[in-house]
Design an enzyme around this catalytic site. Structure first.
Site, PDB file in Angstrom:
ATOM      1  N   ASP A 361       0.851  -1.189   0.000  1.00 35.42           N
ATOM      2  CA  ASP A 361       0.000   0.000   0.000  1.00 35.42           C
ATOM      3  C   ASP A 361       0.892   1.246   0.000  1.00 35.42           C
ATOM      4  O   ASP A 361       1.974   1.245   0.592  1.00 35.42           O
ATOM      5  CB  ASP A 361      -0.904  -0.033   1.247  1.00 35.42           C
ATOM      6  N   ILE A 362       0.457   2.286  -0.715  1.00 37.15           N
ATOM      7  CA  ILE A 362       1.232   3.531  -0.765  1.00 37.15           C
ATOM      8  C   ILE A 362       0.973   4.320   0.512  1.00 37.15           C
ATOM      9  O   ILE A 362      -0.182   4.601   0.867  1.00 37.15           O
ATOM     10  CB  ILE A 362       0.835   4.370  -1.995  1.00 37.15           C
ATOM     11  N   GLU A 404      -5.116   2.385  -3.717  1.00 41.73           N
ATOM     12  CA  GLU A 404      -3.669   2.501  -3.811  1.00 41.73           C
ATOM     13  C   GLU A 404      -2.963   1.213  -3.378  1.00 41.73           C
ATOM     14  O   GLU A 404      -1.783   1.216  -3.054  1.00 41.73           O
ATOM     15  CB  GLU A 404      -3.155   3.673  -2.965  1.00 41.73           C
TER      16      GLU A 404
END
Length: 492
Positions: A361-362, A404
Site C-alpha cells: 500500500d502507498i 492505492e
C-alpha cells in the site's frame, strides 16, 4: 447499449443470410427434382460430403489421438519417468483419471528405462523383446512418426480386441523414454460407425494404407479383406489409396447400380475413410441439386464465417480489456486475478512448488491527491505500477488490488525470496522521483509478504497478507513484514 445493438445487428445479418441460403437451396432442389423424385425430395436430396462424416470422426474417433498426444507431452508423466518411477501410486492415479475422464477402455504407459507396463490398475508386467505380445513397443521405439494406431488384444481387459493409440514419449532433451496412450474397443468403433450409417444412410468403413478393411459397421458384416478384391470397388482401389487428406470423389458399378464413393486419408489414424452412396437412377437430378447446394452453402458459409469472426474478435477484445485489466494502470484487475490465482494454486499443489504474494500500500497517498490533485495521484499510481512490473520476473503477476493497494503473485518463489523482492520494490519506489516538488517527502510503501500454505483457504491466505501489510504500517510504514506461517508473522 452500443455493445448490444451491434450484437443484434450481427444476429440480424446472420438470420437473413441463413434464411436466404435455405430458401435458395429448397427452391433449387424442388425445381430440379420435382419431376424425378417428387415426395422424397427432402429425405433423399439432402447433400452429404465426406466433410460431414469427417467432422463427426474428429469428435468421436480422433479424440483418443489428441488424448494420447496430451499424455505424451504431460510434464508430470515425463518427470515421473525421469525421477525413477519410484511411486507407482502416482502413475496409477494419473492413468486412472485419464481413463475415467475421457471414457476410454484403457490408458497405459510403458517405460523405456524399466520396461514396466503400467495401466490404471497399477503395474501390469514387464515387456520383453522375445514376447510376441510386446513387439508393438519395440516397433514404436524405432518409429519415425510420433504415434501409430494398432489393433491388438488388451491384456489389461481380458484380451479384448482394442484399437490402441501408441504415442512416443521423449524427455526434455529429445531422448525416447517410453510409450503412452489410450485404447478403444472394436465394439465401440463399430457402434460409432453404425450410428453414422443410421443417421446419414451411407455405408461407412475404414481401410489401412494397404487397402485392408479394418473396421465396418455391423450392417456391413460381410465386408472384409482387401478392397482390391471387393466387387466393383476393386476397379478404383488404386485411386482410393492416394494418401490425399482432401476428399476424393469416385464412383463404380456393381450389380447394375452406380455407387458414389468419397475417400479421404486421415493421417491421425493412418487409415482411409470410405463413404458410399447408391445413387442408381436418381444420380443426375441429385448431382444437380448437390452442386447447386454446394455452391450456395459455400457462399453462405464463407459470409457467415467472415461476419462471425469479425464480430467475435471485436467483442472478445473489448470484453477482455474491460473484464481483465485495470483501466488506469493496465494491470490485471482483481476479478481477473482471481482466475489466475486459482490456476496458480492448483499448479503449486500439484508440483509442490512454493507460491507467495506481496501485498503493498502507498503510504499517505491521500496527501498526494489532496495537495496535488487526482490527476497527479493517477500518474503516481501508473508510475508505481511500472516500477513494480520492472522489478519482478516476467512470470510474476502484478495486480491493482484496489485504490492505492497492489498485489504481486510470485510463482515458484519461497517466502525468503519474496521478502527480498518486496524489499527491492520498496527501495525502488522510495528512491524514485515522482516530481511532486522539492518540499514533498519521497513516496514510500508498506509491504506484507506471505507464502501459501498447503490447502490454505483463500480468506486465510489473503487475510495473512492483509495483517502483514497493516503490521508494516503500524510499525512505522516504509517497511516489509513477512508472515512466516499462518500463525506467526515475522518483520524484516
Amino acid at each position: 447499449m452500443r455493445l448490444f445493438s451491434e450484437k443484434y445487428r450481427l444476429l440480424t445479418w446472420i438470420s437473413i443470410l441463413l434464411i436466404g441460403g435455405f430458401l435458395t437451396t429448397i427452391i433449387a432442389s424442388y425445381i430440379v427434382s420435382r419431376d424425378a423424385i417428387r415426395q422424397n425430395v427432402v429425405e433423399q436430396a439432402l447433400p452429404l460430403t465426406s466433410d460431414n462424416i469427417y467432422s463427426e470422426i474428429q469428435k468421436d474417433i480422433l479424440r483418443p489421438v489428441f488424448i494420447s498426444s496430451l499424455m505424451a507431452s504431460d510434464t508430470f508423466l515425463r518427470d515421473w519417468i525421469i525421477a525413477g518411477e519410484t511411486d507407482i501410486t502416482q502413475i496409477k492415479r494419473y492413468l486412472k483419471e485419464v481413463k475415467e475422464k475421457y471414457n476410454t477402455i484403457t490408458s497405459f504407459l510403458v517405460s523405456e528405462n524399466t520396461q514396466n507396463y503400467y495401466y490404471a490398475g497399477g503395474l501390469l508386467k514387464a515387456v520383453k523383446k522375445d514376447e510376441p505380445r510386446d513387439t508393438w513397443f519395440y516397433r514404436v521405439r524405432e518409429m519415425k512418426t510420433d504415434y501409430e494406431t494398432n489393433v491388438d488384444n488388451d491384456m489389461a481387459n481380458r484380451d479384448t480386441m482394442t484399437i490402441f493409440i501408441n504415442h512416443r514419449v521423449f524427455d526434455y532433451d529429445g531422448k525416447f523414454i517410453g510409450a503412452t496412450g489410450v485404447g478403444l474397443t472394436l465394439d465401440t468403433m463399430t457402434a460409432i460407425l453404425d450410428s453414422y450409417q443410421k443417421r446419414f444412410h451411407r455405408n461407412i468403413y475404414f481401410t489401412d494404407d494397404k487397402g485392408e478393411i479394418k473396421i465396418a459397421g455391423k450392417s456391413m458384416k460381410n465386408i472384409h479383406g482387401s478392397i482390391s478384391k471387393l466387387p466393383g470397388v476393386s476397379s478404383i482401389a488404386k485411386d482410393i489409396l492416394n494418401r490425399d487428406t482432401r476428399p476424393t470423389q469416385l464412383e463404380y458399378q456393381h450389380d447394375g447400380a452406380t455407387i458414389l464413393m468419397s475417400s479421404r486419408f486421415i493421417p491421425e489414424l493412418d487409415w482411409y475413410l470410405l463413404v458410399e452412396q447408391d445413387i442408381t437412377d436418381d444420380v443426375r437430378p441429385i448431382e444437380r441439386v448437390f452442386f447447386i447446394n454446394i455452391i450456395v452453402s459455400a457462399i453462405v458459409t464463407l459470409l457467415i464465417l467472415a461476419l462471425t469472426l469479425l464480430a467475435v474478435n471485436r467483442y472478445q477484445r473489448r470484453l477482455e480489456i474491460i473484464a481483465g485489466t485495470d483501466a488506469l494502470t493496465g494491470l490485471l484487475n482483481r476479478q481477473a486475478f482471481e482466475i489466475v490465482f486459482q490456476q496458480a494454486i492448483l499448479d503449486s499443489e500439484r508440483r509442490r512448488i512454493p507460491l507467495s504474494v506481496i501485498l503493498f500500500d502507498i503510504d499517505f497517498f491521500k496527501m498526494v491527491n489532496d495537495n496535488h490533485g487526482h490527476l497527479t495521484g493517477d500518474r503516481v499510481l501508473k508510475d508505481i505500477a511500472s516500477i513494480t512490473k520492472g522489478a519482478v520476473r516476467e512470470s510474476d503477476i502484478v495486480t491493482r488490488w484496489g485504490g492505492e493497494e497492489f498485489l504481486v503473485l510470485l510463482k515458484d518463489c519461497p517466502l525468503e525470496k519474496a521478502a527480498a523482492l518486496a524489499e527491492k520494490i520498496r527501495v525502488m519506489i522510495a528512491s524514485h522521483d515522482f516530481e511532486l516538488g522539492a518540499s514533498e517527502l519521497c513516496m514510500t510503501t508498506s509491504l506484507g509478504v506471505v507464502e501459501y500454505a498447503y490447502r490454505e483457504t483463500w480468506l486465510s491466505f489473503f487475510g495473512r497478507a492483509d495483517k502483514a501489510l497493516y503490521q508494516a504500517k503500524n510499525e512505522g510504514r516504509n517497511r516489509v513484514v513477512a508472515s512466516s506461517s499462518p500463525a506467526t508473522p515475522a518483520a524484516q
